[in-house]
Design a protein around this motif. Structure first.
Motif, mmCIF file in Angstrom:
data_model
loop_
_atom_site.group_PDB
_atom_site.id
_atom_site.type_symbol
_atom_site.label_atom_id
_atom_site.label_comp_id
_atom_site.label_asym_id
_atom_site.label_seq_id
_atom_site.Cartn_x
_atom_site.Cartn_y
_atom_site.Cartn_z
ATOM 1 N N LEU A 248 -22.917 -24.404 -0.407
ATOM 2 C CA LEU A 248 -22.981 -25.438 0.623
ATOM 3 C C LEU A 248 -21.569 -25.856 1.045
ATOM 4 O O LEU A 248 -21.298 -26.063 2.232
ATOM 5 C CB LEU A 248 -23.765 -26.647 0.097
ATOM 6 C CG LEU A 248 -24.008 -27.774 1.103
ATOM 7 C CD1 LEU A 248 -24.889 -27.294 2.248
ATOM 8 C CD2 LEU A 248 -24.641 -28.974 0.404
ATOM 9 N N TRP A 249 -20.678 -25.977 0.071
ATOM 10 C CA TRP A 249 -19.279 -26.335 0.351
ATOM 11 C C TRP A 249 -18.644 -25.296 1.276
ATOM 12 O O TRP A 249 -17.993 -25.637 2.276
ATOM 13 C CB TRP A 249 -18.524 -26.425 -0.971
ATOM 14 C CG TRP A 249 -17.103 -26.878 -0.853
ATOM 15 C CD1 TRP A 249 -15.989 -26.113 -0.678
ATOM 16 C CD2 TRP A 249 -16.639 -28.241 -0.917
ATOM 17 N NE1 TRP A 249 -14.860 -26.894 -0.625
ATOM 18 C CE2 TRP A 249 -15.231 -28.207 -0.771
ATOM 19 C CE3 TRP A 249 -17.270 -29.463 -1.083
ATOM 20 C CZ2 TRP A 249 -14.449 -29.359 -0.797
ATOM 21 C CZ3 TRP A 249 -16.495 -30.623 -1.110
ATOM 22 C CH2 TRP A 249 -15.102 -30.563 -0.967
ATOM 23 N N ASN A 250 -18.869 -24.037 0.948
ATOM 24 C CA ASN A 250 -18.280 -22.969 1.756
ATOM 25 C C ASN A 250 -18.897 -22.912 3.155
ATOM 26 O O ASN A 250 -18.217 -22.601 4.142
ATOM 27 C CB ASN A 250 -18.443 -21.622 1.051
ATOM 28 C CG ASN A 250 -17.573 -21.527 -0.193
ATOM 29 O OD1 ASN A 250 -16.547 -22.216 -0.302
ATOM 30 N ND2 ASN A 250 -17.973 -20.706 -1.149
ATOM 31 N N ALA A 251 -20.182 -23.226 3.253
ATOM 32 C CA ALA A 251 -20.827 -23.266 4.571
ATOM 33 C C ALA A 251 -20.212 -24.372 5.418
ATOM 34 O O ALA A 251 -19.979 -24.195 6.630
ATOM 35 C CB ALA A 251 -22.336 -23.497 4.410
ATOM 36 N N ALA A 252 -19.927 -25.513 4.781
ATOM 37 C CA ALA A 252 -19.293 -26.616 5.509
ATOM 38 C C ALA A 252 -17.883 -26.230 5.953
ATOM 39 O O ALA A 252 -17.449 -26.586 7.057
ATOM 40 C CB ALA A 252 -19.265 -27.862 4.630
ATOM 41 N N ARG A 253 -17.166 -25.481 5.106
ATOM 42 C CA ARG A 253 -15.821 -25.024 5.483
ATOM 43 C C ARG A 253 -15.906 -24.067 6.683
ATOM 44 O O ARG A 253 -15.053 -24.103 7.577
ATOM 45 C CB ARG A 253 -15.134 -24.333 4.302
ATOM 46 C CG ARG A 253 -14.729 -25.284 3.191
ATOM 47 C CD ARG A 253 -13.957 -24.559 2.088
ATOM 48 N NE ARG A 253 -12.697 -24.043 2.576
ATOM 49 C CZ ARG A 253 -12.339 -22.757 2.570
ATOM 50 N NH1 ARG A 253 -13.177 -21.849 2.091
ATOM 51 N NH2 ARG A 253 -11.184 -22.362 3.039
ATOM 52 N N PHE A 254 -16.928 -23.204 6.683
ATOM 53 C CA PHE A 254 -17.125 -22.302 7.812
ATOM 54 C C PHE A 254 -17.353 -23.114 9.090
ATOM 55 O O PHE A 254 -16.784 -22.806 10.160
ATOM 56 C CB PHE A 254 -18.327 -21.390 7.539
ATOM 57 C CG PHE A 254 -18.771 -20.597 8.745
ATOM 58 C CD1 PHE A 254 -18.174 -19.383 9.059
ATOM 59 C CD2 PHE A 254 -19.783 -21.077 9.578
ATOM 60 C CE1 PHE A 254 -18.571 -18.666 10.188
ATOM 61 C CE2 PHE A 254 -20.182 -20.360 10.687
ATOM 62 C CZ PHE A 254 -19.568 -19.151 10.997
ATOM 63 N N CYS A 255 -18.190 -24.145 8.988
ATOM 64 C CA CYS A 255 -18.459 -24.988 10.157
ATOM 65 C C CYS A 255 -17.177 -25.657 10.640
ATOM 66 O O CYS A 255 -16.866 -25.658 11.847
ATOM 67 C CB CYS A 255 -19.521 -26.034 9.819
ATOM 68 S SG CYS A 255 -21.181 -25.344 9.600
ATOM 69 N N GLU A 256 -16.426 -26.208 9.714
ATOM 70 C CA GLU A 256 -15.184 -26.890 10.066
ATOM 71 C C GLU A 256 -14.226 -25.922 10.764
ATOM 72 O O GLU A 256 -13.610 -26.254 11.792
ATOM 73 C CB GLU A 256 -14.540 -27.471 8.807
ATOM 74 C CG GLU A 256 -13.241 -28.221 9.066
ATOM 75 C CD GLU A 256 -12.579 -28.658 7.769
ATOM 76 O OE1 GLU A 256 -12.279 -29.845 7.619
ATOM 77 O OE2 GLU A 256 -12.362 -27.786 6.891
ATOM 78 N N ALA A 257 -14.134 -24.712 10.230
ATOM 79 C CA ALA A 257 -13.201 -23.725 10.794
ATOM 80 C C ALA A 257 -13.618 -23.272 12.184
ATOM 81 O O ALA A 257 -12.787 -22.780 12.964
ATOM 82 C CB ALA A 257 -13.117 -22.515 9.860
ATOM 83 N N ASN A 258 -14.897 -23.441 12.518
ATOM 84 C CA ASN A 258 -15.397 -22.999 13.823
ATOM 85 C C ASN A 258 -15.670 -24.166 14.771
ATOM 86 O O ASN A 258 -16.435 -24.034 15.726
ATOM 87 C CB ASN A 258 -16.669 -22.164 13.628
ATOM 88 C CG ASN A 258 -16.373 -20.769 13.118
ATOM 89 O OD1 ASN A 258 -16.053 -19.864 13.891
ATOM 90 N ND2 ASN A 258 -16.437 -20.598 11.798
ATOM 91 N N GLY A 259 -15.043 -25.297 14.471
ATOM 92 C CA GLY A 259 -15.134 -26.424 15.392
ATOM 93 C C GLY A 259 -16.464 -27.156 15.358
ATOM 94 O O GLY A 259 -16.798 -27.894 16.286
ATOM 95 N N ILE A 260 -17.229 -26.938 14.302
ATOM 96 C CA ILE A 260 -18.524 -27.611 14.167
ATOM 97 C C ILE A 260 -18.307 -28.881 13.351
ATOM 98 O O ILE A 260 -17.824 -28.828 12.217
ATOM 99 C CB ILE A 260 -19.553 -26.704 13.458
ATOM 100 C CG1 ILE A 260 -19.802 -25.447 14.293
ATOM 101 C CG2 ILE A 260 -20.851 -27.451 13.182
ATOM 102 C CD1 ILE A 260 -20.567 -24.351 13.564
#
Length: 901
Positions: A614-626
């Motif tokens: 879940l942490w890594n999914a949130a990092r992915f979102c953050e990195a993609n402007g989500i």
């Protein structure tokens, strides 16, 4: 500030535990909201967090956080129990370590030392509950010896006494000779002890003989010392061997006491000689037999003092040589038991046991189920003494009716039978304890024996009259007596406080089934007796509307945890290793109604990995402007993938609400786990990669928010950290946010398209794995013409996820191919030139034959009744799991062969 690359549970747990409590977020002001109330089963003030506490408190916190998110005025009452025996023992041990002892102090001075100990060391378990993330109302932490609580306890005792529901009586109690106090059944542990079974002759008086000419009656016992207080011999009224001597006299050899042969169905003709010696003052069954025979408790003989040493009986017939001896051998010194056996043998009254080899022994070796005090650690003695009792039978009637008519809902329902069985056969409740620490019984004695029960000494004196000297009862009340008042005394009773009016009755009580009788049932009794008459509506007369009973947490092999087995698990160690969120999620996900939980390190590690994912999914979102959403409702969406995921959110919310309503913690946990891991992380984020436009950013941010809210009751720390990190909302913390209200439904068309795509990609990946092809291998696929609209619509995803070079609606060429069946339609993947068909078919056939052989061997073992009935349960369970795995492997290989054509 960008998120940390790695997830560190320890750092965020400490931060949020402090923040929540310091900001008062566990009890936000919601005066107009619907109240929701839970009272925490108060742990002993001496206690440390054990794995059972972790389960019990996790389940409560899940409910409280869920209802707080739903906007309710959620109150979770927290506090500790004064734990009379346990706490007094702790302080006495400290004194012993300094070569000191309790009796060197006055009662008041010793009690002051206990209060000093509590101030220094009594908060350990509450600090540990904070580490678990328990969102309790810490500002109102309760203690059963607080002044307001003591006032409630005293009032209850006095009021019950006035109604005749508390009285003083002489009865047998579980007496702990080491602690020198009566203890409850809960505090008695049964251990197997190697002992003896002695056979003795009791002479018949006045020349009476049995039908076979014997002038004695044979009795057996595992406790020979108790014959010093024997008062009868019982036989079954229908036993033909003894009918002629019922009512005749027996002469006890050692004391010379003369007593009757009585008829009572307690004597079993099939057990031993069928004759039972009766010692009403030292055996619970014998006490009942004695009462049926007409002995009043005051007439029953007592042969032991509080140290379990022999004293003279009221009739003065115990020989002097026994007086002062301990009941049995202690510290290598023979006691009364050994001397009784010796004298009976010398007098010719011992019937020796003859073993299989013809050898004679004084007693037959037996393994005896022996009661021990759980704290004193010595054998419990049934002891006849004056104690205070509650008329539990009368108080039990309203709670039983409340369960019958549904005002109290017991979950799971299977516990109702146990509840009724105990309540319908309930015995008087002994509530006095011979301790210094606790609520002192509000009773005063005049020199002439009169008893005055009052809330204060002044009231007692006024009742007795001027000049009457009064002495207060030395005993204190059973700890369970005060904790029975927990649901209403913690809210301010006997004052009719606003808190009491608003939060009583409580909504739910979460409890281990092992204290159903000792705490839960007694809370129901006291609550309905003292709060019931004050409430007009019948549904408000109960202490709580739902009683949820969970199981035990067991070792991985299913064994009960115990220090002696060395299999006790420290929850704080698990928090250090896996994080509090992982431990909490494990407890909730494994809590299946009616079942115990087996510890499983692999699952704990899996739930820690879930948090990391879940942490890594949130990092992915953050990195993609989500980023964080600003909307409670689902955003507008046109793309199928976004319409699909919104529908999945709506379904998950509905599934969790249904599960919570039924107290299915496991189903609620698994619903959010499956959605977050599988649908969101594994598929949605994969599906949107490379095409994250404004609509998708809005939808992805909203979905991630919904995941954090739904997961928060189970994993509060990581969800709060991500909630705050993904958006500027320090003034809108997750703990007091709002439960999802998507105001959206599943889009049937979008769901069908995306579910089909997921199934196709999964089948393709499985086929590549089975055929030994690399995951990135690009293939050609021939689809039925009916699927062309769908393949055109999903062309980009098919190219990127399915790795298809060519999507054709033409018939597949002749030759070897893999056949994939998805939603009833067959998709063909030509394999000529891709793999060596003959070699692959041979490999699969050999693997299939091996899997089928193992599958069939395991099936034969499981079909063998001898194995299933005689093997250890864990061995049978493993065989079933292995068989299921091999069957699945064989099915997969069969499908792979079929794909080759």
């Amino acid at each position: 500030m960008p998120m940390e690359k790695t997830f560190d549970p320890a750092a965020i747990e400490a931060k949020w535990a402090r923040t929540w409590e310091s900001r008062g977020l566990f009890r936000p002001s919601r005066p107009d909201a619907q109240p929701f109330t839970i009272v925490n089963p108060p742990p002993n003030v001496t206690g440390a967090l054990h794995i059972g506490h972790a389960l019990d408190n996790t389940l409560q916190d899940v409910l409280v956080r869920y209802e707080r998110l739903r906007g309710k005025d959620a109150l979770w009452v927290v506090g500790t129990d004064h734990a009379g025996i346990a706490t007094q023992m702790v302080v006495e041990r400290q004194l012993e370590a300094r070569q000191d002892k309790r009796t060197n102090y006055s009662r008041d001075d010793f009690v002051q030392k206990v209060w000093e100990w509590k101030a220094e060391s009594g908060g350990q378990i509450t600090r540990q509950l904070r580490r678990l993330g328990c969102s309790m109302d810490w500002n109102r932490e309760q203690f059963t010896m607080d002044p307001h609580f003591t006032r409630a306890v005293v009032k209850v005792f006095v009021d019950l006494h006035k109604k005749g529901l508390i009285y003083r009586d002489k009865r047998l109690v579980n007496w702990d000779p080491k602690l020198k106090t009566a203890i409850s059944d809960l505090e008695v542990e049964t251990h197997e002890v190697q002992g003896g079974f002695w056979h003795f002759k009791y002479p018949l008086a006045d020349g009476v003989t049995l039908g076979d000419g014997r002038d004695f009656i044979e009795v057996e016992t595992t406790r020979p010392e108790t014959m010093l207080a024997d008062m009868a011999v019982a036989v079954h009224p229908d036993d033909p061997r003894y009918k002629s001597i019922i009512g005749k006299d027996v002469l006890q050899p050692i004391t010379g006491r003369r007593f009757k042969v009585i008829a009572d169905e307690h004597a079993d003709p099939e057990l031993g000689s069928g004759a039972v010696k009766i010692t009403p003052g030292h055996d619970f069954n014998d006490f009942d037999v004695g009462k049926r025979a007409g002995f009043k408790p005051a007439e029953m003989l007592n042969m032991l003092d509080g140290d379990a040493n022999v004293i003279q009986t009221a009739d003065g017939l115990i020989p002097d040589e026994y007086l002062g001896l301990h009941r049995f051998k202690r510290d290598g010194v023979d006691g009364a038991r050994e001397l009784v056996v010796q004298r009976m043998k010398e007098g010719g009254f011992l019937i020796p046991h003859v073993d299989k080899d013809g050898g004679e022994h004084d007693a037959e070796p037996r393994t005896i189920q022996t009661p021990f005090g759980d704290r004193g650690g010595v054998v419990i003695e049934p002891w006849l003494t004056d104690q205070w009792y509650v008329d539990a039978e009368t108080l039990a009637q309203p709670p039983m009716q409340a369960v019958r008519d549904g005002r109290i809902n017991i979950v799971p329902k299977t516990w109702e039978k146990t509840f009724f069985n105990w309540m319908e056969n309930i015995q008087p409740w002994c509530v006095s304890r011979q301790l210094w620490w606790g609520h002192r019984i509000p009773a005063w004695y005049a020199e002439d024996g009169r008893i005055f029960v009052a809330e204060t000494e002044e009231e007692a004196q006024a009742e007795a009259g001027a000049g009457v000297a009064l002495t207060r009862d030395e005993d204190v009340l059973d700890t369970w007596f005060s904790s029975a008042l927990w649901p209403f005394a913690t809210l301010g009773w006997p004052e009719n406080t606003d808190l009491l009016k608003r939060h009583y009755p409580n909504d739910v009580l979460v409890s281990g089934f092992d204290i159903l009788f000792f705490w839960d049932a007694r809370m129901a009794m006291m609550g309905m007796e003292f709060m019931g008459p004050e409430r007009e509506r019948p549904e408000d007369q109960v202490p709580w509307k739902t009683l949820y009973l969970h199981g035990l947490v067991r070792a991985p092999d299913g064994a009960k945890m115990s220090k002696s087995k060395g299999n006790v698990v420290d929850p704080l160690g698990l928090i250090d290793q896996y994080g509090a969120d992982a431990l909490r999620f494990f407890m909730a996900a494994m809590e299946s109604q009616g079942r115990d939980i087996k510890m499983d390190d692999a699952r704990l590690a899996g739930y820690r990995n879930f948090a990391t994912k879940l942490w890594n999914a949130a990092r992915f979102c953050e990195a993609n402007g989500i980023s964080a959403s600003a909307s409670l409702e689902a955003p507008e969406a046109t793309l199928p993938v976004n319409r699909w995921i919104i529908g999945e959110v709506a379904d998950t919310v509905a599934a969790m609400e249904t599960a919570f309503a039924a107290y299915r913690f496991d189903e609620a946990a698994n619903a959010i786990y499956s959605f977050a891991w599988d649908r969101f992380c594994d598929w949605y984020l994969e599906l949107i990669k490379g095409s994250i436009g404004d609509e998708t950013k809005a939808v992805a941010g909203w979905v991630l928010d919904q995941i954090l809210v739904m997961l928060h009751p189970f994993m509060p720390f990581i969800t709060e950290e991500l909630w705050t990190g993904l958006g500027d909302r320090a003034d809108y913390p997750l703990i007091t946010a709002k439960w999802p209200a998507p105001n959206a439904a599943r889009d049937a068309g979008a769901s069908a398209d995306i579910d089909w795509l997921i199934k196709l990609v999964s089948e393709l990946r499985a086929a590549k794995a089975e055929l030994g092809l690399p995951p990135g291998a690009r293939l050609t696929a021939h689809f039925p013409a009916s699927l062309k609209p769908r393949t055109d619509k999903l062309a980009a995803q098919l190219d990127r996820l399915a790795r298809l070079d060519n999507i054709s609606s033409d018939p597949a060429p002749v030759g070897a191919s893999a056949q994939l069946v998805v939603a009833g339609e067959t998709i063909t993947i030509p394999l000529e030139g891709v793999i060596d068909i003959a070699a692959e078919r041979d490999r699969l056939a050999k693997a299939l034959a091996a899997a089928e052989k193992e599958r069939d061997g395991l099936a034969a073992r499981l079909n063998n009744p001898s194995f299933v009935e005689r093997a250890k349960p864990e061995a049978v369970e493993k065989a079933r799991a292995d068989h299921a795995a091999k069957k699945a492997e064989a099915d997969r290989l069969t499908a792979a062969l079929a794909r080759l054509g």
